[in-house]
Write an enzyme that holds these catalytic residues in place. Structure first.
Site, mmCIF file in Angstrom:
data_model
loop_
_atom_site.group_PDB
_atom_site.id
_atom_site.type_symbol
_atom_site.label_atom_id
_atom_site.label_comp_id
_atom_site.label_asym_id
_atom_site.label_seq_id
_atom_site.Cartn_x
_atom_site.Cartn_y
_atom_site.Cartn_z
ATOM 1 N N CYS A 154 4.647 -3.607 -8.042
ATOM 2 C CA CYS A 154 4.531 -4.851 -8.793
ATOM 3 C C CYS A 154 3.068 -5.159 -9.073
ATOM 4 O O CYS A 154 2.276 -5.090 -8.156
ATOM 5 C CB CYS A 154 5.156 -5.991 -7.976
ATOM 6 S SG CYS A 154 4.913 -7.627 -8.679
ATOM 7 N N PRO A 155 2.688 -5.492 -10.293
ATOM 8 C CA PRO A 155 3.535 -5.777 -11.449
ATOM 9 C C PRO A 155 3.664 -4.597 -12.417
ATOM 10 O O PRO A 155 4.170 -4.764 -13.519
ATOM 11 C CB PRO A 155 2.758 -6.894 -12.145
ATOM 12 C CG PRO A 155 1.318 -6.488 -11.957
ATOM 13 C CD PRO A 155 1.262 -5.815 -10.601
#
Lengths: 192, 80
Positions: free
Chosen positions: B17-18
């Site tokens: 993430c991200p």
């Protein structure tokens, strides 16, 4: 005696005619269409005030992700948040255990000289081992995706930074009023 | 498992993430309407994140998500 509502004689002299009302309805429909069309662009405004390694991540992760959702994103960096945009300092952001009881080092030891370096190295190693994106990578990606990074002029002067110290593409020469304007227009506003 | 005719494959295995969502967006922008992007990820969060992204973002549709051998495979269609 009965009188239907649409009998022209029933209206006072200053009441609008049907034609005037029709024109007014057209105007309102146009205004509504304009307002809803403008509203299509979703916006997010973030104020980034912290410059430690751990606190540099949330604004950058949220900014790049919101850009992926199609949001027009502005991140206004002020005080220590400026260091995230500072080309040299952003590569050397520090993490301290002092005042953070969740860190594995007791405060009394964490306060010793050089300990911030140690905890920062620990975190940097974890970031590397976990293949977590680096701060530089997140800034580059965000810029590619059209995120607007703003560096607060008052704190640039306060910290004795130069406008050239920041990454290419960073907006300088902006203040609180610019941030307020962005927040007023935004669907999401965050202070980090 | 159902196979889909993907125009492009994006490999974000190992990334967290991200990046799976951000790189999916960047890749799908390169496709034409109707084309399908296959995304290969090892981040378990990508199941929820890519689903949420596709639900909320105009012009994309999540066709399917599959899991096997520690790899999460997502199929995203560009709809406009």
């Amino acid at each position: 005696m009965t009188m239907s509502a649409d009998t022209p004689d029933a209206s006072p002299d200053d009441a609008p005619s049907r034609a005037e009302l029709a024109t007014r309805v057209d105007e309102l429909e146009n205004a509504l269409e304009e307002a809803t069309t403008e509203d299509d662009g979703k916006k997010m405004s973030i104020i980034a005030t912290k410059g430690t390694l751990d606190m540099a991540y949330p604004p950058l992760i949220l900014a790049s992700t919101a850009a992926a959702f199609g949001y027009e994103v502005t991140v206004f960096h002020t005080f220590w948040g400026l260091d995230i945009l500072h080309e040299e300092r952003s590569k050397n952001l520090q993490l301290s255990s002092v005042g953070n009881p969740n860190m594995p080092v007791p405060n009394a030891i964490a306060a010793l000289p050089g300990m911030d370096r140690v905890t920062t190295k620990m975190m940097e190693k974890k970031i590397e081992d976990n293949d977590t994106a680096t701060i530089e990578e997140l800034i580059d990606t965000s810029l590619e995706m059209g995120v607007e990074f703003q560096a607060c002029q008052m704190t640039i002067d306060l910290m004795d930074y130069d406008e050239d110290d920041f990454y290419d593409g960073v907006t300088t020469g902006v203040g609180a009023a610019t941030a307020i304007q962005d927040m007023a227009d935004a669907d999401i506003q965050l202070l980090i | 498992m159902t196979q889909y005719e993907a125009t492009e494959t994006l490999d974000v295995k190992g990334e967290n993430c991200p990046m799976p969502v951000v790189k999916t967006k960047q890749s799908i922008d390169q496709l034409a309407e109707g084309e399908i992007l296959e995304v290969l990820a090892t981040d378990p969060g990508s199941m929820s994140d890519l689903g949420g992204w596709a639900d909320t973002t105009d012009g994309v549709e999540l066709v399917d998500q599959q899991e096997g051998d520690g790899v999460y495979t997502h199929y995203v269609r560009k709809t406009e």
